[in-house]
Design a protein around this motif. Structure first.
Motif, PDB file in Angstrom:
ATOM      1  N   PHE A  10      19.843  61.140  -5.874  1.00  0.00           N
ATOM      2  CA  PHE A  10      19.912  60.773  -4.455  1.00  0.00           C
ATOM      3  C   PHE A  10      18.978  59.604  -4.205  1.00  0.00           C
ATOM      4  O   PHE A  10      17.769  59.718  -4.431  1.00  0.00           O
ATOM      5  CB  PHE A  10      19.488  61.949  -3.566  1.00  0.00           C
ATOM      6  CG  PHE A  10      20.505  63.050  -3.498  1.00  0.00           C
ATOM      7  CD1 PHE A  10      21.662  62.902  -2.745  1.00  0.00           C
ATOM      8  CD2 PHE A  10      20.299  64.247  -4.182  1.00  0.00           C
ATOM      9  CE1 PHE A  10      22.601  63.911  -2.670  1.00  0.00           C
ATOM     10  CE2 PHE A  10      21.238  65.263  -4.107  1.00  0.00           C
ATOM     11  CZ  PHE A  10      22.393  65.098  -3.361  1.00  0.00           C
ATOM     12  N   ARG A  68      17.097  57.265  -1.679  1.00  0.00           N
ATOM     13  CA  ARG A  68      16.701  57.324  -0.272  1.00  0.00           C
ATOM     14  C   ARG A  68      15.926  56.064   0.066  1.00  0.00           C
ATOM     15  O   ARG A  68      14.971  55.710  -0.637  1.00  0.00           O
ATOM     16  CB  ARG A  68      15.837  58.568  -0.024  1.00  0.00           C
ATOM     17  CG  ARG A  68      16.571  59.867  -0.378  1.00  0.00           C
ATOM     18  CD  ARG A  68      15.686  61.070  -0.168  1.00  0.00           C
ATOM     19  NE  ARG A  68      14.471  60.990  -0.980  1.00  0.00           N
ATOM     20  CZ  ARG A  68      13.443  61.834  -0.866  1.00  0.00           C
ATOM     21  NH1 ARG A  68      13.477  62.774   0.027  1.00  0.00           N
ATOM     22  NH2 ARG A  68      12.392  61.709  -1.644  1.00  0.00           N
ATOM     23  N   ALA A  71      16.779  78.236 -10.022  1.00  0.00           N
ATOM     24  CA  ALA A  71      15.750  78.145  -8.996  1.00  0.00           C
ATOM     25  C   ALA A  71      16.270  77.376  -7.787  1.00  0.00           C
ATOM     26  O   ALA A  71      17.214  76.595  -7.886  1.00  0.00           O
ATOM     27  CB  ALA A  71      14.515  77.454  -9.563  1.00  0.00           C
ATOM     28  N   SER A 109      17.484  73.409  -7.597  1.00  0.00           N
ATOM     29  CA  SER A 109      17.864  72.956  -8.934  1.00  0.00           C
ATOM     30  C   SER A 109      19.232  72.263  -8.931  1.00  0.00           C
ATOM     31  O   SER A 109      19.780  71.984  -9.987  1.00  0.00           O
ATOM     32  CB  SER A 109      17.846  74.131  -9.918  1.00  0.00           C
ATOM     33  OG  SER A 109      18.711  75.153  -9.485  1.00  0.00           O
ATOM     34  N   GLY A 110      19.791  71.998  -7.777  1.00  0.00           N
ATOM     35  CA  GLY A 110      20.996  71.169  -7.704  1.00  0.00           C
ATOM     36  C   GLY A 110      22.297  71.945  -7.746  1.00  0.00           C
ATOM     37  O   GLY A 110      23.362  71.344  -7.917  1.00  0.00           O
ATOM     38  N   THR A 170      24.545  70.921  -4.898  1.00  0.00           N
ATOM     39  CA  THR A 170      24.947  69.538  -5.153  1.00  0.00           C
ATOM     40  C   THR A 170      26.102  69.497  -6.152  1.00  0.00           C
ATOM     41  O   THR A 170      27.091  68.782  -5.945  1.00  0.00           O
ATOM     42  CB  THR A 170      23.742  68.737  -5.686  1.00  0.00           C
ATOM     43  OG1 THR A 170      22.684  68.826  -4.737  1.00  0.00           O
ATOM     44  CG2 THR A 170      24.106  67.288  -5.917  1.00  0.00           C
ATOM     45  N   GLU A 185      26.649  80.940  -2.605  1.00  0.00           N
ATOM     46  CA  GLU A 185      25.913  82.093  -2.056  1.00  0.00           C
ATOM     47  C   GLU A 185      26.652  82.737  -0.886  1.00  0.00           C
ATOM     48  O   GLU A 185      26.098  82.880   0.210  1.00  0.00           O
ATOM     49  CB  GLU A 185      24.509  81.655  -1.622  1.00  0.00           C
ATOM     50  CG  GLU A 185      23.710  81.088  -2.771  1.00  0.00           C
ATOM     51  CD  GLU A 185      22.256  80.808  -2.398  1.00  0.00           C
ATOM     52  OE1 GLU A 185      21.716  81.551  -1.568  1.00  0.00           O
ATOM     53  OE2 GLU A 185      21.685  79.858  -2.950  1.00  0.00           O
ATOM     54  N   HIS A 244      21.806  83.902  -6.019  1.00  0.00           N
ATOM     55  CA  HIS A 244      20.423  84.156  -6.438  1.00  0.00           C
ATOM     56  C   HIS A 244      20.276  85.577  -6.968  1.00  0.00           C
ATOM     57  O   HIS A 244      19.240  85.931  -7.514  1.00  0.00           O
ATOM     58  CB  HIS A 244      19.460  83.933  -5.268  1.00  0.00           C
ATOM     59  CG  HIS A 244      19.129  82.496  -5.053  1.00  0.00           C
ATOM     60  ND1 HIS A 244      18.301  81.794  -5.900  1.00  0.00           N
ATOM     61  CD2 HIS A 244      19.529  81.613  -4.121  1.00  0.00           C
ATOM     62  CE1 HIS A 244      18.208  80.536  -5.479  1.00  0.00           C
ATOM     63  NE2 HIS A 244      18.953  80.403  -4.401  1.00  0.00           N
ATOM     64  N   ARG A 271      14.568  71.555 -11.215  1.00  0.00           N
ATOM     65  CA  ARG A 271      14.922  70.167 -10.972  1.00  0.00           C
ATOM     66  C   ARG A 271      14.324  69.215 -11.994  1.00  0.00           C
ATOM     67  O   ARG A 271      13.143  69.320 -12.268  1.00  0.00           O
ATOM     68  CB  ARG A 271      14.451  69.782  -9.563  1.00  0.00           C
ATOM     69  CG  ARG A 271      15.126  68.520  -9.091  1.00  0.00           C
ATOM     70  CD  ARG A 271      14.839  68.245  -7.646  1.00  0.00           C
ATOM     71  NE  ARG A 271      13.433  68.122  -7.388  1.00  0.00           N
ATOM     72  CZ  ARG A 271      12.813  68.662  -6.350  1.00  0.00           C
ATOM     73  NH1 ARG A 271      13.495  69.375  -5.496  1.00  0.00           N
ATOM     74  NH2 ARG A 271      11.545  68.504  -6.160  1.00  0.00           N
TER      75      ARG A 271
HETATM   76  N1  LIG Z   1      21.800  64.526   0.834  1.00  0.00           N
HETATM   77  C1  LIG Z   1      20.663  64.594   0.104  1.00  0.00           C
HETATM   78  N2  LIG Z   1      19.771  63.581   0.121  1.00  0.00           N
HETATM   79  C2  LIG Z   1      18.647  63.646  -0.598  1.00  0.00           C
HETATM   80  N3  LIG Z   1      18.297  64.680  -1.378  1.00  0.00           N
HETATM   81  C3  LIG Z   1      19.130  65.723  -1.434  1.00  0.00           C
HETATM   82  C4  LIG Z   1      20.359  65.746  -0.683  1.00  0.00           C
HETATM   83  N4  LIG Z   1      20.991  66.928  -0.942  1.00  0.00           N
HETATM   84  C5  LIG Z   1      20.190  67.597  -1.788  1.00  0.00           C
HETATM   85  N5  LIG Z   1      19.079  66.882  -2.107  1.00  0.00           N
HETATM   86  C6  LIG Z   1      18.025  67.287  -3.025  1.00  0.00           C
HETATM   87  O1  LIG Z   1      18.604  67.637  -4.249  1.00  0.00           O
HETATM   88  C7  LIG Z   1      17.950  68.777  -4.777  1.00  0.00           C
HETATM   89  C8  LIG Z   1      18.964  69.848  -5.067  1.00  0.00           C
HETATM   90  O2  LIG Z   1      19.471  70.355  -3.845  1.00  0.00           O
HETATM   91  P1  LIG Z   1      20.557  71.524  -3.800  1.00  0.00           P
HETATM   92  O3  LIG Z   1      20.849  71.806  -2.380  1.00  0.00           O
HETATM   93  O4  LIG Z   1      21.691  71.150  -4.663  1.00  0.00           O
HETATM   94  O5  LIG Z   1      19.754  72.736  -4.447  1.00  0.00           O
HETATM   95  P2  LIG Z   1      20.191  74.253  -4.671  1.00  0.00           P
HETATM   96  O6  LIG Z   1      20.086  74.529  -6.113  1.00  0.00           O
HETATM   97  O7  LIG Z   1      21.495  74.496  -4.025  1.00  0.00           O
HETATM   98  O8  LIG Z   1      19.042  75.028  -3.893  1.00  0.00           O
HETATM   99  P3  LIG Z   1      19.114  76.439  -3.106  1.00  0.00           P
HETATM  100  O9  LIG Z   1      19.181  77.500  -4.137  1.00  0.00           O
HETATM  101  O10 LIG Z   1      17.840  76.481  -2.340  1.00  0.00           O
HETATM  102  O11 LIG Z   1      20.321  76.397  -2.246  1.00  0.00           O
HETATM  103  C9  LIG Z   1      16.882  69.192  -3.778  1.00  0.00           C
HETATM  104  O12 LIG Z   1      15.644  68.681  -4.203  1.00  0.00           O
HETATM  105  C10 LIG Z   1      17.314  68.516  -2.505  1.00  0.00           C
HETATM  106  O13 LIG Z   1      16.184  68.158  -1.755  1.00  0.00           O
END
Ligand SMILES: Nc1ncnc2c1ncn2[C@@H]1O[C@H](COP(=O)(O)OP(=O)(O)OP(=O)(O)O)[C@@H](O)[C@H]1O
Ligand SMILES: [Mg+2]
Lengths: 269, 269
Positions: free
Chosen positions: A20, A22, A49, A52-53, A56, A168, A201, A219
């Motif tokens: 990402f 920014r 965790a 961990s993306g 995404t 989830e 989770h 991450r």
């Molecule tokens: N649109 C975005 N812009 C910038 N950073 C982002 C964006 N979307 C996600 N991130 C970052 O990417 C990383 C992964 O986010 P993600 O939501 O995929 O995690 P996750 O594994 O689903 O977490 P959780 O279990 O808490 O839902 C995080 O550090 C988040 O801050």
């Protein structure tokens, strides 16, 4: 790579990276070199965790977010945008507050041009299945958090996707409802032959439902371990008391514990 | 005996606090009666100078006289027709410009700042100018009301369209919705209650604008009548027209509040 052996794969994820960018702030590397292939009709879970993306990756597979590099293929075709072959249940509540339950569940069908009558008939089936009979004309704000989440799931199921992406979906549910929904999901999956990719989770949930559990590293997210779940099917809640079940949960738990610790340490730093 | 008495009182309070239409009407009547009683008391015992304040009975008498002579109807027609013509035009223009600003970044960047600047100028100050251009009467009233009324509608339309929950748009995209479908099924319904609240504010501003336009120059209308009564020290007639204006304002605000509730029931709880 794209040989004949791959044809049976419903979903392949090839070298996906996501950073990402920014403006004015350091960029975030969310995913690093993810490679996975999921067979048609397979049930796969991802655990890992927070941050961990996982979400995404699901967005990239659904076509909502472009990857920085790498390709996602559905039945061999590269994904560039959302499609009728995939449906997603978001981690957040994503119901339209001005539509009733039945209109929300029918939403995907109506968008696709299904006549209203047919869309409602199909929606009704999934409302019944989600245990929401009698709430068709309620608005989302009149439902509990758990009921809303079931509407979200029903809405995704209603479009009859080849691949179901679940982020989830049962997080807001109490333990009993969660187990009922797990069993329901297994039933639906077994009947429909849908391919399911689920984020959770709850490790016991992942083990109970899946053919395979993918453990993500902290991450930037990458595949730390793929653990096959060779437990017999059909499964019922009895299974959760078996020794083999406990052993698998334990093993995954230890893998994740390490990653969660390093994630927490990273966030503190 | 006393228990029965307190029980009935509690019943009355419960009824008044209720959500029924009759209760709302009764609440309104009671508060009006209360205001009238206090006013009557002040006018008979505290402020007895009839140039400053007249009792409600005198005001209603004046109102009756204006009605009988036909002046009331001439003035009402002049004011209501000007507002009635200008207000819908202002709402349509406001929504249209708001839509354009929300959907075109170029337009938002170029025209946005100018509109913000215009909005912060007290435009009523331009009333003499409009009257110089357009003469006394309908045309200048129409333009002044329109210009003064557009802004709240425009601003809330743009804000509402841009405030849409991102997750709702993502969910629609996930179902392969086109840009137009996203607009009609997500962004616009989300913005509607914002727009209606903008219209409610605009209605109050429209009444201010019409009165100012009529103060500066016209031959008929509530503003004209108020100014004329003030100049001849006829406080009773002046207050009679203020009450008519108040009724117009109240009717609009009750109607738009009802509309807001109708269109956005999910925002209540
Ligand atoms: N649109 C975005 N812009 C910038 N950073 C982002 C964006 N979307 C996600 N991130 C970052 O990417 C990383 C992964 O986010 P993600 O939501 O995929 O995690 P996750 O594994 O689903 O977490 P959780 O279990 O808490 O839902 C995080 O550090 C988040 O801050
Ligand atoms: Mg997530």
């Amino acid at each position: 790579m794209a040989g004949d052996a791959k044809m049976a794969d419903a979903l392949t994820i090839e070298g996906i990276n996501k950073v990402f960018e920014r403006t004015g702030k350091p960029s975030v590397e969310a995913l690093r070199d993810i490679n996975l292939s999921i067979r048609e009709g397979e049930f796969v879970s991802i655990v890992g965790a927070s941050g961990s993306g996982k979400s995404t990756l699901l967005r990239i597979i659904d076509g909502l977010l472009p990857a920085s590099s790498g390709v996602v293929r559905v039945s061999g075709h590269a994904v560039t945008q959302p499609g009728a072959d995939r449906a997603m249940v978001f981690q957040q509540d994503a119901l339209l507050p001005w539509k009733t339950v039945i209109d929300n569940v029918a939403y995907g069908l109506l968008i696709a041009g299904t006549p209203r009558r047919d869309a409602h008939a199909t929606a009704q089936r999934f409302i019944d299945m989600a245990g929401l009979k009698g709430f068709e004309q309620h608005y989302p704000h009149q439902l509990s958090g758990g009921m809303r989440q079931r509407v979200n799931v029903a809405r995704a199921l209603a479009v009859n996707p080849k691949i179901l992406l679940l982020d989830e979906p049962f997080a807001a549910l109490d333990a009993q409802t969660r187990e009922i929904m797990q069993t329901e999901l297994l039933n639906i999956w077994q009947k429909s032959g849908t391919t399911v990719l689920l984020i959770t989770h709850q490790i016991d949930e992942a083990v109970f439902l899946s053919d395979r559990v993918i453990v993500f590293s902290a991450r930037p997210g990458s595949v730390r371990e793929e653990i096959p779940i060779p437990l017999p099917r059909p499964r019922d809640l009895e299974l959760k008391r078996h020794e083999a079940f406990g052993a698998l949960v334990d093993r995954i738990w230890h893998l994740i514990e390490h990653e969660v610790r390093s994630a927490v340490a990273n966030n503190r730093a | 005996m006393s228990t029965a008495g307190s029980l009935t009182w509690r019943g009355v309070y419960d009824f008044l606090e209720g959500r029924s239409r009759a209760a709302a009407l009764l609440r309104m009547l009671i508060s009006v009666a209360f205001v009238l009683a206090v006013w009557q008391l002040i006018a008979t015992y505290l402020v007895t100078n009839k140039l400053l304040l007249v009792p409600p009975a005198d005001v209603f008498e004046a109102l009756g006289k204006e009605g009988a002579s036909g002046a009331l109807w001439t003035n009402a027609l002049a004011t209501v027709s000007a507002v009635g013509a200008a207000f819908p035009v202002a709402v349509l223009l406001g929504v249209g410009i708001g839509l354009a600003l929300a959907s075109s970044r170029l337009l938002a960047l170029t025209a946005g700042p100018m509109l913000t600047a215009l909005n912060s100028v007290p435009l009523v100050a331009l009333a003499p100018l409009f009257i110089a251009w357009l003469g006394l009467g309908f045309a200048s009233k129409f333009v002044l009301v329109t210009i003064f009324t557009i802004f709240p509608v425009l601003v809330t339309t743009e804000t509402g369209l841009k405030a849409t929950d991102k997750i709702l748009i993502e969910a629609a995209r996930s179902f392969n919705a086109s840009r137009w479908q996203i607009f009609t099924t997500v962004t616009l319904p989300f913005a509607v209650p914002f727009i209606v609240s903008g219209i409610r504010v605009a209605w109050a501003r429209a009444l201010v604008a019409i009165i100012i336009a009529e103060f500066f120059g016209s031959f008929a209308g509530f503003g004209y009548a108020i100014l004329a009564a003030g100049q001849s020290f006829d406080t009773a007639t002046l207050l009679a027209y203020v009450i008519m204006l108040g009724m117009l304002g109240l009717m609009g605000s009750v109607f738009f509040e009802w509309l807001e509730r109708r269109l956005a029931p999910w925002r209540q709880e």
